[in-house]
Design an enzyme around this catalytic site. Structure first.
Site, PDB file in Angstrom:
ATOM      1  N   CYS A  18       0.836  -1.203   0.000  1.00 41.66           N
ATOM      2  CA  CYS A  18       0.000   0.000   0.000  1.00 41.66           C
ATOM      3  C   CYS A  18       0.877   1.262   0.000  1.00 41.66           C
ATOM      4  CB  CYS A  18      -0.975  -0.047   1.168  1.00 41.66           C
ATOM      5  SG  CYS A  18      -2.428   1.024   0.932  1.00 41.66           S
ATOM      6  N   HIS A  45      -4.029  -5.320  -0.066  1.00 42.46           N
ATOM      7  CA  HIS A  45      -3.605  -5.844   1.232  1.00 42.46           C
ATOM      8  C   HIS A  45      -3.605  -7.375   1.218  1.00 42.46           C
ATOM      9  CE1 HIS A  45      -3.276  -2.252   3.811  1.00 42.46           C
ATOM     10  NE2 HIS A  45      -4.092  -1.736   2.905  1.00 42.46           N
ATOM     11  N   GLU A 104      -2.612  -9.421   3.428  1.00 42.74           N
ATOM     12  CA  GLU A 104      -2.968 -10.020   4.717  1.00 42.74           C
ATOM     13  C   GLU A 104      -4.475 -10.214   4.853  1.00 42.74           C
ATOM     14  OE1 GLU A 104      -3.723  -5.781   5.267  1.00 42.74           O
ATOM     15  OE2 GLU A 104      -2.123  -6.924   4.301  1.00 42.74           O
TER      16      GLU A 104
END
Length: 360
Positions: free
Chosen positions: A243, A328, A330
């Site tokens: 990001c 993202h 994760e």
């Protein structure tokens, strides 16, 4: 009690306070999130620092707030806009309701708002300053948002250690989410989280096997002072940028970034991987993107592309062991299809075998 959302464009929306009304007007950049779930992760994501978040799904808060899904120690949003929020929580892990959680931290939430109308306005005019208040009178104060260094408000102040393992990753904290650290620890890494302005020499003393440039809030161009350090890290260690970290890596290597009209915030953004040819859904939260044309002659190559607007979603480098992603991996909140990015990063770290290299 009646409350009001006033946009910089002049529109005023009337609603009802679901938390205590703020004593003074709350100012922030108004943005919207399109996910049906994940409000706990959104509220505690440091990338939302000082923003007023509009949840587009009409019912928010039905599964409450638990102790497991926080992305940081406290919420970072300036305020919350919803159509409806549940007063009670219906989940076995819930410790308290959404309203109770926001009340605890003094974050105002305004309900009974036509969120569809608000989002249409943001999509047509772009994100903009807004004010939450208890008065319908035209806000006379200047809505211009102050220029502040958001990253300095969300970074760690001293190094933190997490996990253990053969691979040591130094994470440059621009406002990292807890789940990024967890993703590395789960893969057998020892992680040292350091302040965003840690020098290259200080990182070198930690003897990392790899470096991760984290997510975070604000305009990447506000962090010009760290770009020389970022470039040195990229040219010495296997590096993953996520990001904001992705944007900083691009800037450090000579590319440019631009601001999107209304950003990408949700858990349903389709991305194509040019290496595998596969399309997956991703979790995103950002206002800025790397300019596609600006990567020419930087050594950066495009790997991931957003299928909605063709914007840059990730880069690789022709010479350096660098990988960056705008989304993202994760996946908190959001689909977990892109978690393989961490696996690829760890494999690159292992292949480097702890060497410190330097390219001309």
């Amino acid at each position: 009690m009646t409350g009001y959302l006033q946009l910089n464009s002049g529109e005023c929306f009337q609603g009802q306070w679901l938390t205590s009304a703020p004593a003074d007007g709350i100012k922030g950049e108004i943005v919207f999130f399109t996910g049906m779930t994940g409000y706990q992760e959104v509220l505690t994501d440091p990338s939302y620092k000082d923003q007023i978040i509009v949840f587009t799904y009409p019912l928010i808060g039905n599964y409450g707030i638990n102790e497991a899904n926080f992305e940081s120690k406290k919420p970072h949003v300036a305020g919350v806009i919803v159509y409806e929020a549940k007063q009670t929580a219906f989940h076995y892990e819930a410790q308290y309701s959404l309203i109770e959680y926001l009340e605890k931290w003094g974050i105002p939430m305004l309900g009974s708002i036509d969120t569809r109308a608000v989002v249409k306005k943001i999509r047509s005019l772009g994100t903009m300053p807004a004010v939450l208040s208890s008065s319908e009178n035209k806000i006379e104060q200047d809505m211009t948002l102050p220029e502040n260094h958001k990253v300095s408000k969300v970074t760690v102040f001293t190094p933190e250690q997490h996990g253990s393992g053969d691979q040591h990753i130094v994470l440059m904290d621009f406002g990292t989410k807890k789940s990024i650290v967890k993703s590395l620890v789960k893969r057998g890494c020892a992680v040292t989280v350091v302040p965003y302005n840690t020098s290259f020499e200080e990182v070198k003393k930690l003897k990392p096997d790899g470096v991760l440039l984290s997510n975070g809030p604000g305009d990447p161009k506000d962090l010009q002072s760290v770009l020389p350090t970022v470039k040195k890290l990229i040219t010495h260690y296997p590096t993953l940028g996520i990001c904001l970290g992705h944007q900083l890596a691009a800037l450090a290597l000579g590319a440019n970034t631009n601001k999107l009209a209304f950003g990408h915030r949700g858990a349903n953004h389709p991305v194509v991987d040019s290496v595998t040819g596969k399309v997956f859904m991703s979790s995103q939260n950002h206002s800025y993107v790397v300019d596609t044309h600006s990567i020419k002659d930087t050594g950066l190559t495009l790997r991931f592309t957003n299928l909605h607007d063709q914007s840059v979603e990730g880069l690789q480098h022709e010479k350096y062991p660098l990988q960056t992603v705008q989304f993202h991996p994760e996946a908190n909140p959001g689909p977990a299809e892109s978690e393989y990015i961490f696996d690829e990063f760890i494999e690159t770290v292992k292949a480097n075998n702890g060497r410190v290299f330097a390219y001309a």
